[in-house]
Design a protein around this motif. Structure first.
Motif: not given
Ligand code: URA
Length: 268
Positions: A109-114, A188-197
């Motif tokens: 939950s801390d800035r994961p890649l995805v 907003a809290l996790i701030r991933p590098s990218a999102i996969l829907c």
């Protein structure tokens, strides 16, 4: 140990020792000079207050958990644990009446890649309180592994709705809308590098295109809150229709390329 890894007490102790050593060297040096003038050796000096001044106590940080919770704008100040606790008692839509567990999310939950966003919990997820633990989840884990991702290391997984829709029906728009406050705050809290829907409910919600088809949405990059986002078919849909494997693999490769990840030569 690196200086940046030291606690305040360790920094202060190291500084005190360094001052002590310097003082002893100075004393030895002065002794040589004093012998000539017959002066007395001076007492050992205490550097603890000087060290305290140079390395002061850290000010305690304000904890986000201390803020009041409950309304959407207040969620902007919450920590993940406070948000998850808030969601666990949620009664914003009728899914709360039939759920066994609120399935908030899992993984890094801390800035994961995805950050993976699925549709909603199924039967197994409802029982275990964790997303993507059934057949579709195991298949998803293989997709992620094919591009060197893993929910244990660099991926966070959640859903558009946190409670199971009865009989695994698609979540209704008002249910997705009611739950969106949690999802927005998770991003907003996790701030991933990218999102996969994954699948239509997540893809249409996150792109803000409620009428679009998966055919139109998959494989294109979008931005959500300045975070690059790509949509693909849901693993359950691919298990039902193996013809979707090719487009999913192409979409995953695009995501991997964007993140600079190996694609392992596999296939979805
Ligand atoms: N399908 C989803 O979309 N989410 C889950 O958590 C499980 C299955």
């Amino acid at each position: 140990m690196e200086r940046s890894e030291m606690t305040v007490d360790q920094k202060r102790e190291a500084l005190e020792k360094a001052l002590d050593r310097t003082d002893m060297l100075m004393e030895d040096f002065l002794d040589v000079l004093r012998q000539d003038f017959g002066e007395k050796k001076r007492n050992h000096r205490d550097f603890s207050s000087a060290a305290q001044k140079i390395v002061p106590d850290e000010k305690p940080e304000e904890k986000p958990e201390d803020k009041p919770v409950g309304k959407d704008d207040e969620r902007l100040h919450m920590s993940m644990s406070a948000l998850s606790a808030d969601a666990s008692g949620c009664t914003r839509c009728c899914l709360c009446r039939t759920r066994k567990n609120v399935v908030f999310g899992t993984g890094c939950s801390d800035r994961p890649l995805v950050m993976v966003i699925g549709e909603g919990p199924g039967e197994n997820e409802d029982i275990q309180g964790l997303p993507f633990v059934g057949k579709a989840g195991q298949y998803l884990d293989r997709w992620l592994a094919a591009i060197t991702l893993s929910r244990d290391k660099n991926v966070y997984i959640t859903n558009t709705v946190k409670c199971r829709p009865p009989q695994n029906r698609d979540p209704y728009p008002e249910e997705k809308e009611a739950c969106f406050a949690f999802l927005k705050q998770q991003v907003a809290l996790i701030r991933p590098s990218a999102i996969l829907c994954l699948g239509k409910p997540a893809s249409t919600l996150m792109t803000g295109q409620p009428e679009a088809s998966m055919n139109a949405l998959h494989g294109k990059f979008f931005f959500y809150d300045s975070i690059p986002m790509i949509c693909t078919y849901h693993p359950a849909a691919v298990l039902r229709d193996p013809a979707l494997k090719r487009p999913v693999w192409d979409d995953l490769k695009k995501l991997a390329r964007y993140l600079g990840l190996e694609t392992g030569g596999g296939k979805a």
